[in-house]
Scaffold this active site. Structure first.
Site, PDB file in Angstrom:
ATOM      1  CB  CYS A 194      35.426  -0.934 -12.428  1.00 52.86           C
ATOM      2  SG  CYS A 194      34.993  -1.979 -11.044  1.00 52.86           S
ATOM      3  CD  GLU A 236      37.364  -1.037  -8.065  1.00 50.53           C
ATOM      4  OE1 GLU A 236      37.659  -0.685  -9.236  1.00 50.53           O
ATOM      5  OE2 GLU A 236      36.222  -1.370  -7.718  1.00 50.53           O
ATOM      6  CD  GLU A 285      36.020   2.646 -16.536  1.00 52.36           C
ATOM      7  OE1 GLU A 285      36.162   3.725 -15.930  1.00 52.36           O
ATOM      8  OE2 GLU A 285      35.988   1.545 -15.967  1.00 52.36           O
TER       9      GLU A 285
END
Ligand code: NAP
Ligand code: MG
Length: 476
Positions: A283, A249, A380
């Site tokens: 996230c 993940e 990100e």
């Protein structure tokens, strides 16, 4: 408060074989407050071997009802120790105490869910054409390595360990170097609740020092990882040598899409916490907002107004909404993004600096006019930074959403049911919420498309991911 500061192997505390220890710093005060044992490769071997021994000598073959009873007991003990877990979480990563309490409860609920799931996780009987009797079994794999990050240390440790244990595996849990305390508490409390020694080991230590040894250990059959795409790739490469099972993940650059027909005022009031909660270290952070142009200006002004109202401060206070970032290094990384935004000429609608001068705090920052090729748009950031952009055409907007290599979470705001279906189908992401920012439900699968990962946490999908599927045929 007594702090857990050793390795937890075979149901007991011990120092690292090397005697090495790592210092923990409170991110809200910048003060060092503890030293925790730092495992090296000898400790990895000890932890994996003891997990394998516990698996072969009992956990693998324990009656489902007994495993159910033990995991329900673990959940009960976690509920009883919720406050201690929450206080530890706030201490080592600066998470606001209200959120830390909620997340400690989430960890306990995950154990309850998988305790109950054990006796509901069924195979099939299959009418194969040649007759006879054909059925499937879900078998445990053996030793599972769970490598977890520092942003949601306790709940992620639980949502990896609980289904792995429920499915009949033994676990070596490696917390992030910045956040070992709640994982160690989990190991201790789970054993106090009746988990046999060796079934859950907790191994604090630097990922760059012990990661390869853990991932490549021949007795480790599966690696379940949450963290950066960079380390996820490395784990996948190493795991490929022995075709080990993996679930990853990884990062995200999640969109928040608001149409003019939506209750956009509610979207503007709630969206700041969809990106700034946990100080943006999430996230699933909705870090790219796509606004239908006719409501762009009023939305931005309401969003900025709501952002300014967020309570930033001491994470031990219950009213605090945003605490510090986890470390000086993580803040410096985010400030590099902000420097790039300035260089590219983006507009700062608010934020951009540091509030106060103690603790690793950073202002919640709203960027406008961010170029689609800029780092702040594509990468990100993992900090309290959002970019808002207007759109005119639904199809073009969806192309821009899907141009990201990531595909973890998404939000969509509309009151048009047909549009909700159409856009939900078109967006490439593992989880999507309509008129909401929820991504995580204990009972539902969670994970990403594309470079956001492989495999799923939570729900029954996670149980499947911790088992091998066996087909048995019995001739007539
Ligand atoms: P990271 O290095 O991927 O850390 C995640 C976990 O992997 C930690 O337990 C870490 O241990 C461990 N690790 C590090 N190197 C390893 C290796 N070679 N083999 C096996 N495990 C290893 O993430 P980070 O450096 O803390 O953060 C960097 C960026 O990753 C962030 O800015 C963010 O973009 C992203 N991130 C994403 C998530 C997420 O929820 N998807 C979570 C955290 C970070 P150590 O702590 O000991 O290094
Ligand atoms: Mg790292």
């Amino acid at each position: 408060m007594q702090l857990p500061t050793q390795l937890f192997i075979n149901g007991a505390w011990r120092d690292a074989a090397s005697g090495r220890r790592a210092i923990l710093v409170n991110p809200a005060t910048e003060e060092a407050f503890a030293e925790v044992a730092a495992a090296d490769n000898a400790d990895v071997n000890a932890a994996v071997e003891s997990a394998h021994q516990a698996w072969e000598s009992g956990w693998r073959d324990l009656a489902p009802g007994k495993r159910t009873e033990i995991l329900f007991n673990v959940a009960r003990v976690l509920w009883e120790n919720l406050e201690r877990i929450a206080q530890l979480e706030t201490l080592h990563i600066g998470k606001p105490i209200g959120d830390a309490r909620d997340e400690a409860g989430l960890g306990a609920r995950v154990f309850e869910y998988y305790a109950g799931a054990i006796t509901k996780f069924c195979g099939q009987t299959i009418p194969v054409s040649r007759g006879g009797f054909d059925f499937t079994l879900r078998e445990p794999m053996g030793v599972v390595a769970c490598i977890v990050p520092w942003n949601f240390p306790f709940p992620i440790a639980c949502w990896k360990a609980a289904p792995a244990l429920a499915a009949g595996n033994c676990v070596v849990l490696k917390p992030a170097s910045l956040s070992p305390l709640t994982a160690l508490a989990l190991g201790e409390l789970a054993h106090a609740a009746g988990l046999p020694p060796g079934v859950l080991q907790v191994l604090p230590g630097s990922g760059s020092a012990i990661g390869d040894a853990l991932v490549t250990h021949p007795l480790v059959r599966k690696i379940s990882f949450t963290g950066s795409t960079e380390i996820g790739r490395r784990i996948m490469e190493l795991a490929s040598r022995d075709l080990k099972r993996i679930s990853l993940e990884l990062g995200g650059k999640s969109p928040n899409i608001v149409f003019a027909d939506a209750d956009w005022q509610r979207a503007a009031e709630t969206s700041p916490m969809s990106v700034f909660a946990n100080t943006g270290q999430d996230c699933c952070a909705r870090s790219r907002i796509f606004m239908e142009r006719s409501i762009y200006e009023p939305f931005v002004s309401k969003f900025v107004e709501s952002t300014r109202k967020l309570l930033v401060g001491d994470p031990t206070q219950p009213e605090t909404q945003l605490g510090p970032m986890v470390s000086a290094g993580q803040r410096a990384t985010v400030e590099e993004f902000l420097a790039d935004a300035r260089k590219q000429g983006s507009k700062f609608a608010c934020g951009g600096g540091r509030p106060g001068n103690k603790g690793y705090y950073l202002d919640a920052t709203v960027l406008l006019d961010v170029g689609k090729e800029d780092r702040c748009w594509r990468e990100e950031i993992f900090g309290p930074v959002v970019a808002i952009t207007p759109f005119d055409d639904e199809a073009q907007m969806i192309r821009e959403v899907n141009a990201s290599p990531y595909g973890l979470s998404a939000s969509l705001w509309t009151n048009d049911l047909r549009r909700a279906f159409r856009v939900s189908r078109a967006v490439q992401s593992g989880v999507l919420s309509v008129n909401s920012h929820s991504s995580v439900h204990v009972e539902a699968p969670f994970g990403g498309f594309k470079t956001s990962g492989i495999g799923r946490d939570l729900g029954m999908a996670a149980m499947e991911g911790y088992t091998e599927l066996k087909n048995v045929y019995i001739a007539e």
